[in-house]
Design a protein around this motif. Sequence first.
Motif, mmCIF file in Angstrom:
data_model
loop_
_atom_site.group_PDB
_atom_site.id
_atom_site.type_symbol
_atom_site.label_atom_id
_atom_site.label_comp_id
_atom_site.label_asym_id
_atom_site.label_seq_id
_atom_site.Cartn_x
_atom_site.Cartn_y
_atom_site.Cartn_z
ATOM 1 N N THR A 185 20.290 -16.650 2.151
ATOM 2 C CA THR A 185 20.564 -15.212 2.526
ATOM 3 C C THR A 185 20.806 -14.210 1.091
ATOM 4 O OG1 THR A 185 21.878 -16.175 4.366
ATOM 5 C CG2 THR A 185 22.271 -13.854 3.965
ATOM 6 N N ALA A 186 21.203 -14.571 0.366
ATOM 7 C CA ALA A 186 21.339 -13.568 -0.838
ATOM 8 C C ALA A 186 20.184 -13.150 -1.317
ATOM 9 C CB ALA A 186 22.349 -14.084 -1.749
ATOM 10 N N ILE A 187 19.228 -14.223 -1.523
ATOM 11 C CA ILE A 187 17.796 -13.952 -2.153
ATOM 12 C C ILE A 187 17.028 -13.397 -1.158
ATOM 13 C CG2 ILE A 187 15.615 -15.190 -2.710
ATOM 14 C CD1 ILE A 187 17.528 -17.516 -4.017
ATOM 15 N N LYS A 188 17.006 -13.653 -0.111
ATOM 16 C CA LYS A 188 16.050 -12.917 1.074
ATOM 17 C C LYS A 188 16.623 -11.464 1.392
ATOM 18 C CE LYS A 188 14.575 -16.562 4.142
ATOM 19 N NZ LYS A 188 14.683 -17.191 5.426
ATOM 20 N N THR A 189 17.750 -11.130 1.260
ATOM 21 C CA THR A 189 18.429 -9.691 1.066
ATOM 22 C C THR A 189 18.497 -8.951 -0.005
ATOM 23 O OG1 THR A 189 20.631 -10.597 0.758
ATOM 24 C CG2 THR A 189 19.795 -10.251 3.227
ATOM 25 N N GLY A 190 17.980 -9.544 -1.363
ATOM 26 C CA GLY A 190 17.932 -9.212 -2.405
ATOM 27 C C GLY A 190 19.051 -8.630 -3.100
ATOM 28 N N VAL A 191 20.321 -9.130 -2.399
ATOM 29 C CA VAL A 191 21.663 -8.762 -3.138
ATOM 30 C C VAL A 191 22.145 -9.904 -4.240
ATOM 31 C CG1 VAL A 191 22.821 -7.643 -1.038
ATOM 32 C CG2 VAL A 191 22.975 -10.079 -1.377
ATOM 33 N N GLY A 192 21.497 -10.890 -4.398
ATOM 34 C CA GLY A 192 21.733 -11.846 -5.415
ATOM 35 C C GLY A 192 20.556 -12.838 -5.795
ATOM 36 N N GLU A 193 20.833 -13.537 -6.578
ATOM 37 C CA GLU A 193 19.715 -14.602 -7.190
ATOM 38 C C GLU A 193 20.662 -15.838 -7.609
ATOM 39 O OE1 GLU A 193 19.220 -13.394 -11.732
ATOM 40 O OE2 GLU A 193 18.219 -12.243 -10.326
ATOM 41 N N GLU A 194 19.817 -17.149 -7.711
ATOM 42 C CA GLU A 194 20.419 -18.272 -8.211
ATOM 43 C C GLU A 194 20.881 -18.330 -9.532
ATOM 44 O OE1 GLU A 194 22.391 -21.578 -8.201
ATOM 45 O OE2 GLU A 194 21.298 -21.168 -6.193
ATOM 46 N N ALA A 195 22.073 -18.506 -9.802
ATOM 47 C CA ALA A 195 22.639 -18.512 -11.174
ATOM 48 C C ALA A 195 22.663 -19.635 -12.115
ATOM 49 C CB ALA A 195 24.013 -17.919 -11.305
ATOM 50 N N ASN A 196 22.507 -20.654 -11.134
ATOM 51 C CA ASN A 196 22.731 -22.073 -11.773
ATOM 52 C C ASN A 196 21.263 -22.468 -12.277
ATOM 53 O OD1 ASN A 196 22.249 -24.970 -12.381
ATOM 54 N ND2 ASN A 196 23.668 -25.379 -10.539
ATOM 55 N N PRO A 197 20.892 -22.479 -13.717
ATOM 56 C CA PRO A 197 19.518 -22.812 -14.082
ATOM 57 C C PRO A 197 19.033 -24.035 -13.826
ATOM 58 C CG PRO A 197 21.326 -22.953 -15.730
ATOM 59 C CD PRO A 197 21.973 -22.456 -14.676
ATOM 60 N N VAL A 198 19.899 -25.057 -13.415
ATOM 61 C CA VAL A 198 19.164 -26.264 -13.022
ATOM 62 C C VAL A 198 18.679 -26.109 -11.188
ATOM 63 C CG1 VAL A 198 19.665 -28.710 -11.953
ATOM 64 C CG2 VAL A 198 20.779 -27.694 -14.162
ATOM 65 N N MET A 199 19.500 -25.320 -10.427
ATOM 66 C CA MET A 199 18.597 -25.074 -9.252
ATOM 67 C C MET A 199 17.666 -24.008 -9.355
ATOM 68 S SD MET A 199 20.363 -27.217 -7.226
ATOM 69 C CE MET A 199 19.244 -26.491 -5.825
ATOM 70 N N ARG A 200 17.917 -23.205 -9.955
ATOM 71 C CA ARG A 200 16.828 -22.325 -10.174
ATOM 72 C C ARG A 200 15.431 -22.796 -10.544
ATOM 73 N NH1 ARG A 200 19.546 -18.259 -13.220
ATOM 74 N NH2 ARG A 200 18.950 -19.261 -15.186
ATOM 75 N N ALA A 201 15.416 -24.015 -11.535
ATOM 76 C CA ALA A 201 14.369 -24.733 -11.887
ATOM 77 C C ALA A 201 13.744 -25.383 -10.675
ATOM 78 C CB ALA A 201 14.737 -25.490 -13.016
ATOM 79 N N ALA A 202 14.557 -25.959 -9.851
ATOM 80 C CA ALA A 202 14.515 -26.713 -8.721
ATOM 81 C C ALA A 202 13.588 -25.698 -7.809
ATOM 82 C CB ALA A 202 15.710 -27.352 -8.067
ATOM 83 N N MET A 203 14.103 -24.410 -7.593
ATOM 84 C CA MET A 203 13.594 -23.508 -6.803
ATOM 85 C C MET A 203 12.085 -23.189 -7.089
ATOM 86 S SD MET A 203 16.773 -20.888 -6.043
ATOM 87 C CE MET A 203 17.781 -21.123 -4.991
ATOM 88 N N ALA A 204 11.953 -22.967 -8.481
ATOM 89 C CA ALA A 204 10.721 -22.807 -9.198
ATOM 90 C C ALA A 204 9.665 -23.870 -8.959
ATOM 91 C CB ALA A 204 10.689 -22.448 -10.587
ATOM 92 N N ALA A 205 10.281 -25.075 -9.092
ATOM 93 C CA ALA A 205 9.218 -26.124 -9.160
ATOM 94 C C ALA A 205 8.871 -26.639 -7.467
ATOM 95 C CB ALA A 205 9.915 -27.484 -9.771
ATOM 96 N N PHE A 206 10.009 -26.257 -6.649
ATOM 97 C CA PHE A 206 9.581 -27.172 -5.200
ATOM 98 C C PHE A 206 9.389 -26.001 -4.179
ATOM 99 C CE2 PHE A 206 12.424 -30.376 -7.407
ATOM 100 C CZ PHE A 206 11.551 -31.350 -7.658
ATOM 101 N N GLY A 207 9.782 -24.756 -4.682
ATOM 102 C CA GLY A 207 9.550 -23.794 -3.580
ATOM 103 C C GLY A 207 10.649 -24.053 -2.593
ATOM 104 N N PRO A 208 10.326 -23.719 -1.205
ATOM 105 C CA PRO A 208 11.437 -24.011 -0.132
ATOM 106 C C PRO A 208 11.848 -25.539 -0.305
ATOM 107 C CG PRO A 208 9.240 -22.977 0.757
ATOM 108 C CD PRO A 208 9.009 -23.425 -0.737
ATOM 109 N N GLY A 209 11.186 -26.327 -0.940
ATOM 110 C CA GLY A 209 11.685 -27.826 -0.829
ATOM 111 C C GLY A 209 13.046 -27.950 -1.828
ATOM 112 N N TRP A 210 13.366 -26.820 -2.332
ATOM 113 C CA TRP A 210 14.572 -27.250 -3.353
ATOM 114 C C TRP A 210 15.840 -27.229 -2.267
ATOM 115 C CZ3 TRP A 210 19.025 -24.388 -2.597
ATOM 116 C CH2 TRP A 210 19.069 -23.219 -1.772
ATOM 117 N N ILE A 211 15.695 -27.133 -0.978
ATOM 118 C CA ILE A 211 16.911 -27.251 -0.187
ATOM 119 C C ILE A 211 16.640 -28.857 -0.021
ATOM 120 C CG2 ILE A 211 17.611 -27.016 2.157
ATOM 121 C CD1 ILE A 211 16.323 -24.108 2.217
ATOM 122 N N GLY A 212 15.626 -29.379 0.386
ATOM 123 C CA GLY A 212 15.688 -30.880 0.652
ATOM 124 C C GLY A 212 16.030 -31.632 -0.774
#
Length: 124
Positions: free
Chosen positions: A51-78
């Motif tokens: 929700t925070a990313i979609k609404t633009g009010v926040g971004e992922e601060a955890n570098p590990v999860m940010r890397a997972a988001m970059a690597a897996f796209g929406p698959g980061w949730i899985g």
Amino acid sequence: MVWSLFSETRRQKLSQDALRSREEPTAFYFALGLIVFYNLVGLTDIASTVTAIKTGVGEEANPVMRAAMAAFGPGWIGAKLMLQTLVSVMVLWFPHRMVLGIFLVAASWNAAVVANNIRILLGV
């Protein structure tokens, strides 16, 4: 593998300690309750992050999860859910007081972070 770092004697002792811990009803049910709490916090974290990313009010601060988001796209949730499942199984396998204490602190810390994320999301 991590287990290869321990001697056969140490591996057997850990397995016996884990078995004794699982047979302790109080430890097992406390572990189960903590796992429910931990997974609810994890699901809330996913929802608040999306929700925070979609609404633009926040971004992922955890570098590990940010890397997972970059690597897996929406698959980061899985990937996150798989890691939560792995941690949950590990805690259920070895619900020793020390493990539960560490897990309680970690899950509580995560809950505080998620509460802050929701606060930011709501603009409070």
